[in-house]
Design a protein around this motif. Structure first.
Motif, short mmCIF file in Angstrom:
data_model
loop_
_atom_site.label_atom_id
_atom_site.label_comp_id
_atom_site.label_asym_id
_atom_site.label_seq_id
_atom_site.Cartn_x
_atom_site.Cartn_y
_atom_site.Cartn_z
N ILE A 149 0.87 -1.18 0.00
CA ILE A 149 0.00 0.00 0.00
C ILE A 149 0.91 1.23 0.00
CG2 ILE A 149 -1.84 1.22 1.21
CD1 ILE A 149 -2.59 -1.46 2.55
N PRO A 150 1.08 1.85 -1.18
CA PRO A 150 2.05 2.95 -1.28
C PRO A 150 1.71 4.12 -0.36
CG PRO A 150 1.33 2.22 -3.47
CD PRO A 150 0.43 1.57 -2.47
N HIS A 155 0.10 8.87 4.67
CA HIS A 155 -1.33 9.20 4.74
C HIS A 155 -1.83 9.12 6.18
CE1 HIS A 155 -2.29 9.86 0.58
NE2 HIS A 155 -1.68 8.74 0.21
N GLU A 161 -4.69 13.95 14.02
CA GLU A 161 -4.71 15.35 14.45
C GLU A 161 -3.45 15.76 15.22
OE1 GLU A 161 -5.70 13.96 18.49
OE2 GLU A 161 -5.76 13.16 16.47
N VAL A 326 -4.88 1.87 9.94
CA VAL A 326 -5.67 1.79 8.70
C VAL A 326 -6.87 2.73 8.74
CG1 VAL A 326 -7.17 -0.16 9.37
CG2 VAL A 326 -6.62 0.23 6.96
N LEU A 327 -7.41 2.99 9.94
CA LEU A 327 -8.57 3.89 10.05
C LEU A 327 -8.16 5.34 9.80
CD1 LEU A 327 -10.37 2.31 13.15
CD2 LEU A 327 -10.73 1.84 10.72
N TYR A 329 -5.58 5.93 7.71
CA TYR A 329 -5.28 5.87 6.28
C TYR A 329 -6.56 6.10 5.45
CZ TYR A 329 -3.97 4.08 1.71
OH TYR A 329 -3.76 3.96 0.36
N THR A 330 -7.65 5.42 5.84
CA THR A 330 -8.90 5.56 5.08
C THR A 330 -9.64 6.85 5.43
OG1 THR A 330 -10.19 4.40 6.77
CG2 THR A 330 -9.29 3.06 4.98
N GLY A 331 -9.24 7.48 6.54
CA GLY A 331 -9.92 8.71 6.96
C GLY A 331 -11.07 8.44 7.91
N GLU A 332 -11.36 7.17 8.19
CA GLU A 332 -12.49 6.85 9.07
C GLU A 332 -12.26 7.30 10.51
OE1 GLU A 332 -12.16 2.91 7.27
OE2 GLU A 332 -14.26 2.66 7.81
#
Lengths: 362, 362
Positions: A149-150, A155, A161, A326-327, A329-332
């Motif tokens: 996952i580049p 990201h 924050e 990963v949350l 990374y996805t923005g969740e």
């Protein structure tokens, strides 16, 4: 009933930033002395000698009972310290279980293995309507042999924050080489480390940049009643072995001399530049220099705030960014940011302007 | 480097208010749905379908790897839940040790036993200069057979930043009968209770006023990625059996009717009055009523904030007031209050003014 919004939002900010129950205050020794002084002043101001104070006017037998409660308080604080020791042990015990999962994550992120079909069953974004989920796949780029996952960690850092404001444009190409961030409890000394793992890159020689936090888990013998659990007593950075001309934490500025023999001439000077990599500065070294220079109260307060802010970032990385990467990374996980904006850092650390000098970036 | 004062002070407020590492968010179910909606909106607004987004434009093979990380994330969250379960067990284990000390404190506070000379060796105020310490004794009142430490818990509550604003003048004579405050972990359901113990008094029949907090320790199946540790899901109060005319939580007001058939006449009405004892209100009951009335978003938010504020007070009592009572009694723990003032509650809960009515206290 109190419904103070500050209480409420600090509760929420806190519940977000400190997911695991590691409750470590970052009160330096200098503060506990300052607090003492303040307490003494307060005691006098609030009239401990006056007749209307419940402590001073208490009969001697009542005072004797209060003194006994102080003895019990000391015993209670010793039990608290033992409790925190056990929490630390518990964290070490669970670290192994978390690490096994984080290792699998690292392999997938860096293309060391492909996931099984079973693993890949989870939807990309949780709770997204089916048509939106599909739309995400419709716009997929062509697979040009991407490994893993580049830019995964770049990201993540940009969507957390605590770290997003640290990252400058010149940091991004470097952070694309970040392959993992790990946190580990340490026992001698008690504390934890953060490790930033990098693939071979043209910016610096290090493959790991490490930050170490030392905690004092025991009550301070000088101020046992001030005990609030483990305190961060030492923050150690790392030395980045920058390749020639690649150090983004420094910049050369031209300064036009306004006064003196060199008035009107330009001098060049290397000053600190904003950069994520300032996070690896050795705060302790600065502390020592400051002590030598007999820094005034303002300097002390600034150093204290710098350490407190650093510790805040470190615990957010440990308790939020790493366990939920990963949350981010996805923005969740990033919506908290929007719900409780933390404010912008308006200060310009790199500013080094002095009287009689003009500054200009080269 | 971030040096945001809000981050810093919320850290300090937190490190003060939550001495033990019980990190419990208080996000109700309604919030997790609201967050979902918000996330969905955000995803659309921020253009998940557009080409410049790193998720949507990721090749399908990369997306497959992200999905696999989501599977790992779920496993990691399950381990976190197991960790919190173990912390809860640890708290129960240590509760016995703390309780033994708190029982001795209770005996001394209520005059059930006198301390030994060994116990009474601690100075009255820690770190106070010898002459100031002596001066405190010079102004001692005469011993008129006081039992224990009079008004101990009233002074503690008045010097704690979470509880001081709750106490009204009419509460003080009642709180002088408070003999102990205790907190206990519960296992079925998981959570904790606060118990306020009273000596026989002319105000109410209860000898114990109890507050119960139920926590959900497991991830919400609907929103597993939103897990942030145990959440408070239920807050139960107690019914105070007030003696006739002694209920300080209610007051009678005269209302002059301005409109209608009764215009110009005074009607009396019983309304809620500010009181520490409103802390024992049953927030759940209000919740149910509100559901029946199909409360609007504003009501929901208000109920949520009320619960969050209540939970903040409860955890401060559990983690700070109870384990450090004598330091609040002497004022030694109260300086935090001064360093980080929490703001005043300007709202007037008892206000019940309506159009066309004038209010006047009887």
């Amino acid at each position: 009933m109190i419904a103070d919004s500050k209480v409420f939002s600090s509760r929420r900010v806190n519940s977000f930033a400190f997911l695991s129950p590691r409750e470590f205050a970052v009160i330096g020794d200098e503060m506990s002395h300052a607090q003492h002084q303040k307490l003494n002043d307060l005691l006098k101001e609030s009239g401990y000698q006056s007749q209307d104070d419940h402590i001073s006017k208490a009969p001697k037998l009542v005072k004797r009972r209060i003194c006994a409660l102080k003895s019990l308080q000391l015993k209670s604080i010793d039990i608290e310290a033992a409790f925190y020791k056990r929490v630390h042990d518990l964290e070490r015990e669970f670290e192994k279980q978390f690490d096994a999962l984080f290792l699998e994550r690292k392999k997938i992120v860096n293309g060391e293995r492909e996931p099984s079909d079973e693993e890949a069953k989870q939807p990309l974004i949780h709770g997204l309507a089916e048509e939106d989920q599909k739309a995400l796949y419709d716009s997929s780029g062509s697979d040009e042999g991407e490994v893993g996952i580049p830019e995964f960690w770049l990201h993540c850092l940009k969507s957390n924050e605590a770290t997003c404001d640290l990252i400058q444009e010149h940091d991004e190409p470097i952070l694309k080489h970040l392959t993992d961030i790990t946190a580990h409890c340490t026992t001698e000394p008690v504390g934890f480390t953060l490790e930033f793992h990098f693939s071979s890159n043209p910016y610096f020689k290090n493959t790991v940049l490490k930050k170490q936090y030392v905690l004092n888990t025991l009550p301070d013998p000088e101020d046992p009643f001030g005990y609030e659990g483990p305190e961060c007593t030492k923050i150690m950075g790392d030395t980045i072995q920058w390749e020639d001309g690649k150090d983004v934490t420094k910049k050369v500025v031209k300064k036009k001399q306004k006064k003196g023999a060199n008035a009107g001439k330009f001098l060049t000077k290397t000053v600190k530049a904003d950069s994520f990599f300032n996070f690896f500065d050795n705060l302790e070294k600065e502390e020592e220099n400051k002590d030598n220079a007999e820094g005034d109260g303002e300097d002390e307060e600034e150093a204290y705030e710098l350490r407190a802010a650093d510790y805040e970032i470190a615990t957010t990385i440990r308790d939020s960014l790493i366990p939920r990467a990963v949350l981010f990374y996805t923005g969740e996980a990033a919506i908290e940011d929007d719900m409780f904006p933390m404010g912008e850092d308006d200060g310009d650390d790199a500013s080094d302007s002095e009287d009689g000098e003009e500054e200009e970036e080269e």
